[in-house]
Design a protein around this motif. Structure first.
Motif, short mmCIF file in Angstrom:
data_model
loop_
_atom_site.label_atom_id
_atom_site.label_comp_id
_atom_site.label_asym_id
_atom_site.label_seq_id
_atom_site.Cartn_x
_atom_site.Cartn_y
_atom_site.Cartn_z
N HIS A 213 1.06 -24.05 -38.15
CA HIS A 213 0.98 -22.83 -37.32
C HIS A 213 1.90 -22.95 -36.11
O HIS A 213 2.57 -21.98 -35.72
CB HIS A 213 -0.46 -22.62 -36.85
CG HIS A 213 -1.44 -22.34 -37.94
ND1 HIS A 213 -1.18 -21.48 -38.99
CD2 HIS A 213 -2.70 -22.83 -38.15
CE1 HIS A 213 -2.24 -21.42 -39.80
NE2 HIS A 213 -3.17 -22.24 -39.32
N VAL A 214 1.94 -24.13 -35.52
CA VAL A 214 2.76 -24.34 -34.32
C VAL A 214 4.24 -24.16 -34.64
O VAL A 214 4.98 -23.44 -33.96
CB VAL A 214 2.48 -25.73 -33.73
CG1 VAL A 214 3.55 -26.14 -32.71
CG2 VAL A 214 1.09 -25.77 -33.09
N LEU A 215 4.67 -24.81 -35.73
CA LEU A 215 6.10 -24.78 -36.08
C LEU A 215 6.54 -23.41 -36.59
O LEU A 215 7.73 -23.08 -36.56
CB LEU A 215 6.41 -25.86 -37.13
CG LEU A 215 6.25 -27.31 -36.63
CD1 LEU A 215 6.41 -28.29 -37.80
CD2 LEU A 215 7.26 -27.61 -35.53
N ALA A 216 5.57 -22.58 -36.99
CA ALA A 216 5.90 -21.23 -37.48
C ALA A 216 6.23 -20.29 -36.32
O ALA A 216 6.70 -19.17 -36.52
CB ALA A 216 4.75 -20.68 -38.31
N GLY A 217 5.95 -20.72 -35.11
CA GLY A 217 6.33 -19.92 -33.94
C GLY A 217 5.75 -18.52 -33.95
O GLY A 217 4.58 -18.31 -34.25
N HIS A 218 6.61 -17.54 -33.65
CA HIS A 218 6.14 -16.15 -33.56
C HIS A 218 5.48 -15.70 -34.86
O HIS A 218 4.54 -14.92 -34.85
CB HIS A 218 7.33 -15.22 -33.27
CG HIS A 218 7.85 -15.32 -31.88
ND1 HIS A 218 7.13 -14.94 -30.77
CD2 HIS A 218 9.05 -15.79 -31.40
CE1 HIS A 218 7.85 -15.14 -29.68
NE2 HIS A 218 9.01 -15.67 -30.04
N ALA A 219 5.96 -16.21 -36.01
CA ALA A 219 5.45 -15.77 -37.31
C ALA A 219 4.14 -16.49 -37.67
O ALA A 219 3.48 -16.14 -38.65
CB ALA A 219 6.48 -16.06 -38.40
N GLY A 220 3.76 -17.48 -36.88
CA GLY A 220 2.58 -18.27 -37.21
C GLY A 220 1.30 -17.67 -36.68
O GLY A 220 1.31 -16.68 -35.93
N ALA A 221 0.19 -18.30 -37.02
CA ALA A 221 -1.14 -17.80 -36.63
C ALA A 221 -1.31 -17.77 -35.11
O ALA A 221 -2.11 -17.01 -34.58
CB ALA A 221 -2.21 -18.68 -37.27
#
Ligand code: P6P
Length: 322
Positions: A213-221
Motif C-alpha cells: 500500500h505504501v509503495l503504491a502511493g496515490h494509487a494505493g489504499a
C-alpha cells in the motif's frame, strides 16, 4: 535550562527520586566522555575496529562498544544502581551498591556505523531492582532515554511520571546538556518510514501488505506518496521520528534466527517504546504493545514497529487479521 537544573526541578516537585536523578546525571557525564572519545576516533585509535570478540548475541564487538560500556559502568558505580544489564555482557553486573534501581544499557547502538562517521548512540532503561535480577516489563520502567553521537550529541529522556519526553543538546563549549524545544509529540500521521528494504523478500505477510500500500502511493489504499529513510542506527532513526514524526520497522522475517527480528527487548525496544508512547505514538511487536511483553531473558529479541499512531494502527490490524 541545563539538564541538572531540569533534574533539580523534578526532585523539588517530587516527581523523581534522588536515586533516579543521580543516575541520569551520571549517565549524562558518561555520554560527554563517550562524545570526547568519539571525537578522536581514528586519530589515536580506530574505535570502529573489531576487537575480535563477540557480545552475548554474537555481534562483532567494536573497540568503542567496549570503551563506551567501561565509561558507563565507571560512572554508574557511584550511584544507587544495584545491577547493570548490558548488551555486551552475558549476565547482569552486580555493582555492590545496595541500590533500588537496575540500569539496562545498549552502550553503543549502531556501532558498525562508527567506522563510516554515521550517528551512533547509547540507550538506557531504569528499572526497579528485582532480586532475580530480571528486567521488568517495559511499562514498569522508572525512566528511559537515549543519547545520539552525531553532528550534535543529544539526549531524549522521559520519567515514569512524565506526560511527554524532553530533548537536550550538548553545548560542547561548556560541556552542558541544554533543554531544546518543549514536550515531544509524534504526529499521528506520517509519510516517512524507516525499514531495511533489502530484506523485503523475507518479510511476513502483514508487513508485505502494508509496504504494498505504501509503495503504491496515490494509487494505493493509503492514497499518498511516502519517503524512506534507513540510517542503520536505531537511535538515529528514532531521534528523527521524535523530531519530525514517522515510523520505524524492524519486523521479524524468515531469515534463520530473525523470526523475532534483530532488536533486543530489554535495552533497545523497551526504552525507545517507553519514549514513543509518552510522545503519543504506538510501539508494537505486531499484535501487542511492546511495553506489555514480560521479558524472559536478558538478550531476547522482539519485532519492533513503532511511531505515528495512524500507521501503527494499520500495521496492528494487518497483523491481527493474519
Ligand atoms: P541492519 C544496529 O546494529 C542495530 O541494532 C540498530 O541500531 C539498527 O536499526 C539495526 O541494527 C540495523 O540492522 O539489519 O539494517 O544492519
Amino acid at each position: 535550562m541545563q539538564l541538572q537544573e531540569y533534574i533539580n526541578r523534578r526532585l523539588a516537585d517530587g516527581s523523581i527520586t534522588t536515586d533516579i536523578g543521580m543516575i541520569i546525571s551520571h549517565l549524562a557525564d558518561a555520554a560527554i566522555a563517550i562524545t570526547q572519545t568519539i571525537r578522536v576516533s581514528g586519530i589515536e585509535e580506530d574505535l570502529g575496529a573489531e576487537t575480535g570478540a563477540a557480545n552475548a548475541d554474537g555481534d562483532e564487538q567494536k573497540a568503542l562498544d567496549v570503551m563506551a560500556e567501561e565509561i558507563i559502568i565507571t560512572h554508574l558505580k557511584n550511584t544507587a544502581t544495584s545491577h547493570i544489564l548490558s548488551e555486551e555482557q552475558d549476565a547482569p553486573i552486580a555493582t555492590g551498591q545496595d541500590g533500588k534501581v537496575m540500569v539496562a544499557i545498549d552502550p553503543l547502538d549502531g556501532s558498525s556505523n562508527i567506522a563510516v562517521n554515521v550517528t551512533v548512540g547509547t540507550i538506557f532503561s531504569l528499572m526497579p531492582r528485582q532480586d532475580a535480577p530480571v528486567a521488568c516489563a517495559g511499562r514498569d520502567q522508572l525512566a528511559a532515554g537515549f543519547f545520539t553521537y552525531g553532528p550534535q550529541t543529544t539526549l531524549i529522556l522521559a520519567f515514569a511520571s512524565d506526560s511527554a519526553p524532553q530533548c537536550f543538546v550538548l553545548d560542547e563549549r561548556n560541556q552542558q546538556f541544554i533543554a531544546m524545544g518543549g514536550a515531544v509529540e509524534i504526529p499521528p500521521e506520517t509519510n516517512e518510514y524507516a525499514i531495511n528494504a533489502a530484506y523485503s523478500e523475507h518479510w511476513f505477510a502483514p508487513v508485505q501488505e502494508w509496504m504494498g500500500h505504501v509503495l503504491a502511493g496515490h494509487a494505493g489504499a493509503y492514497g499518498k506518496p511516502y519517503r524512506m529513510r534507513w540510517v542503520g542506527s536505531m537511535v538515529a532513526d528514532a531521534w528523527r521520528i521524535f523530531q519530525r514524526g514517522g515510523v520505524f520497522l524492524y519486523p521479524g522475517d524468515n531469515r534463520k534466527g530473525y523470526a523475532d527480528g534483530r532488536l533486543r527487548l530489554v535495552y533497545e525496544a523497551n526504552p525507545i517504546s517507553f519514549l514513543v508512547e509518552k510522545a503519543g505514538g504506538m510501539a508494537i511487536n505486531g499484535c501487542e504493545d511492546i511495553l506489555d511483553i514480560q521479558p524472559q531473558s536478558l538478550h531476547q529479541r522482539t519485532p519492533v514497529i513503532l511511531g505515528a499512531k495512524q500507521e501503527i494502527t494499520r500495521l496492528k490490524a494487518l497483523h491481527l487479521n493474519k
